[in-house]
Design a protein around this motif. Structure first.
Motif, mmCIF file in Angstrom:
data_model
loop_
_atom_site.group_PDB
_atom_site.id
_atom_site.type_symbol
_atom_site.label_atom_id
_atom_site.label_comp_id
_atom_site.label_asym_id
_atom_site.label_seq_id
_atom_site.Cartn_x
_atom_site.Cartn_y
_atom_site.Cartn_z
ATOM 1 N N GLY A 1 15.357 -21.858 27.010
ATOM 2 C CA GLY A 1 16.127 -23.571 27.602
ATOM 3 C C GLY A 1 17.028 -23.389 28.787
ATOM 4 O O GLY A 1 16.993 -24.858 29.657
ATOM 5 N N LYS B 1 14.888 -23.419 31.952
ATOM 6 C CA LYS B 1 14.269 -24.432 32.170
ATOM 7 C C LYS B 1 14.963 -26.170 32.750
ATOM 8 O O LYS B 1 15.069 -26.838 34.100
ATOM 9 C CB LYS B 1 13.614 -25.577 30.716
ATOM 10 C CG LYS B 1 12.597 -26.555 31.409
ATOM 11 C CD LYS B 1 12.466 -27.413 29.669
ATOM 12 C CE LYS B 1 12.067 -28.651 29.903
ATOM 13 N NZ LYS B 1 11.568 -29.036 27.943
ATOM 14 N N LEU B 2 16.437 -25.501 32.387
ATOM 15 C CA LEU B 2 17.285 -26.792 32.955
ATOM 16 C C LEU B 2 17.383 -26.330 33.968
ATOM 17 O O LEU B 2 17.392 -27.309 35.000
ATOM 18 C CB LEU B 2 18.939 -26.721 32.131
ATOM 19 C CG LEU B 2 20.000 -27.146 32.734
ATOM 20 C CD1 LEU B 2 20.061 -29.023 32.391
ATOM 21 C CD2 LEU B 2 21.338 -26.794 31.571
ATOM 22 N N THR C 1 24.882 -28.137 28.188
ATOM 23 C CA THR C 1 24.019 -28.279 27.079
ATOM 24 C C THR C 1 22.847 -26.361 27.586
ATOM 25 O O THR C 1 22.209 -27.342 28.768
ATOM 26 C CB THR C 1 23.817 -28.099 25.831
ATOM 27 O OG1 THR C 1 22.552 -29.355 26.007
ATOM 28 C CG2 THR C 1 25.382 -29.056 25.460
ATOM 29 N N TRP C 2 22.557 -25.897 26.428
ATOM 30 C CA TRP C 2 21.206 -25.467 26.856
ATOM 31 C C TRP C 2 20.155 -25.697 27.140
ATOM 32 O O TRP C 2 19.118 -25.884 27.789
ATOM 33 C CB TRP C 2 21.188 -23.771 26.187
ATOM 34 C CG TRP C 2 21.079 -24.313 24.853
ATOM 35 C CD1 TRP C 2 21.924 -24.223 23.900
ATOM 36 C CD2 TRP C 2 19.727 -24.973 24.453
ATOM 37 N NE1 TRP C 2 21.499 -25.051 22.763
ATOM 38 C CE2 TRP C 2 20.395 -24.971 22.994
ATOM 39 C CE3 TRP C 2 18.590 -24.614 24.327
ATOM 40 C CZ2 TRP C 2 19.061 -25.323 21.951
ATOM 41 C CZ3 TRP C 2 17.373 -24.924 23.206
ATOM 42 C CH2 TRP C 2 17.960 -24.551 22.013
ATOM 43 N N GLN C 3 20.400 -27.355 26.516
ATOM 44 C CA GLN C 3 19.491 -28.394 26.309
ATOM 45 C C GLN C 3 19.416 -29.192 27.235
ATOM 46 O O GLN C 3 18.590 -30.409 27.414
ATOM 47 C CB GLN C 3 19.329 -29.060 25.146
ATOM 48 C CG GLN C 3 19.534 -27.708 23.446
ATOM 49 C CD GLN C 3 20.067 -28.976 22.320
ATOM 50 O OE1 GLN C 3 20.923 -29.305 22.195
ATOM 51 N NE2 GLN C 3 19.357 -28.709 21.087
ATOM 52 N N THR D 1 21.594 -31.303 28.101
ATOM 53 C CA THR D 1 22.807 -32.755 28.062
ATOM 54 C C THR D 1 24.798 -32.112 28.189
ATOM 55 O O THR D 1 24.877 -31.090 27.897
ATOM 56 C CB THR D 1 23.087 -32.914 26.423
ATOM 57 O OG1 THR D 1 23.309 -32.107 25.034
ATOM 58 C CG2 THR D 1 21.607 -33.234 25.650
ATOM 59 N N HIS E 1 28.035 -31.643 28.304
ATOM 60 C CA HIS E 1 28.967 -30.821 27.228
ATOM 61 C C HIS E 1 30.372 -31.669 26.993
ATOM 62 O O HIS E 1 30.453 -31.101 28.354
ATOM 63 C CB HIS E 1 29.141 -29.036 27.106
ATOM 64 C CG HIS E 1 30.084 -28.846 25.666
ATOM 65 N ND1 HIS E 1 29.325 -28.773 25.103
ATOM 66 C CD2 HIS E 1 30.832 -27.740 26.228
ATOM 67 C CE1 HIS E 1 30.419 -28.033 23.915
ATOM 68 N NE2 HIS E 1 31.297 -27.521 24.702
ATOM 69 N N ILE F 1 20.812 -20.337 17.195
ATOM 70 C CA ILE F 1 19.344 -20.230 17.785
ATOM 71 C C ILE F 1 18.878 -18.708 17.877
ATOM 72 O O ILE F 1 20.035 -17.916 17.432
ATOM 73 C CB ILE F 1 19.137 -21.292 19.211
ATOM 74 C CG1 ILE F 1 20.611 -21.034 20.236
ATOM 75 C CG2 ILE F 1 19.626 -22.923 18.662
ATOM 76 C CD1 ILE F 1 20.228 -21.538 21.485
ATOM 77 N N GLU G 1 15.129 -18.892 22.860
ATOM 78 C CA GLU G 1 15.069 -19.986 23.078
ATOM 79 C C GLU G 1 16.498 -20.742 24.073
ATOM 80 O O GLU G 1 16.105 -21.546 24.493
ATOM 81 C CB GLU G 1 15.743 -20.944 20.891
ATOM 82 C CG GLU G 1 14.632 -20.889 20.348
ATOM 83 C CD GLU G 1 15.295 -21.078 18.642
ATOM 84 O OE1 GLU G 1 14.504 -22.315 18.337
ATOM 85 O OE2 GLU G 1 15.799 -20.682 18.237
ATOM 86 N N SER G 2 17.566 -20.015 23.786
ATOM 87 C CA SER G 2 18.896 -20.171 24.364
ATOM 88 C C SER G 2 18.699 -20.085 25.882
ATOM 89 O O SER G 2 18.724 -20.822 27.025
ATOM 90 C CB SER G 2 19.738 -19.198 24.522
ATOM 91 O OG SER G 2 21.222 -19.643 24.963
ATOM 92 N N GLY H 1 24.856 -22.517 23.706
ATOM 93 C CA GLY H 1 25.002 -22.604 22.124
ATOM 94 C C GLY H 1 25.069 -21.445 21.133
ATOM 95 O O GLY H 1 26.239 -20.634 21.876
#
Length: 54
Positions: free
Chosen positions: A28, A31-32, A46-48, A50, A52, A20, A24-25, A7
């Motif tokens: 994430g 967790k990923l 992405t770090w979320q 999704t 990329h 961010i 946060e990065s 991110g």
């Protein structure tokens, strides 16, 4: 494993206007990484979590 985009992070490189925080990065990405599936193998995420587009 797969490559993960962290991110736009508020660092010296990202600058103060980035989206961010480092925390946060990093959280994430952790967790990923803990929840990756074989279906995500070879994708650029992405770090979320999704995909990329590249």
């Amino acid at each position: 494993m797969c490559p993960i985009h962290p991110g736009w992070v508020k660092t010296d490189m990202g600058g103060k206007d980035a989206d961010i925080t480092v925390e946060e990065s990093a959280s994430g990405i952790i967790k990923l990484a803990r929840n990756l599936t074989t279906e995500q193998s070879g994708k650029f995420l992405t770090w979320q979590g999704t995909e990329h587009v590249w």
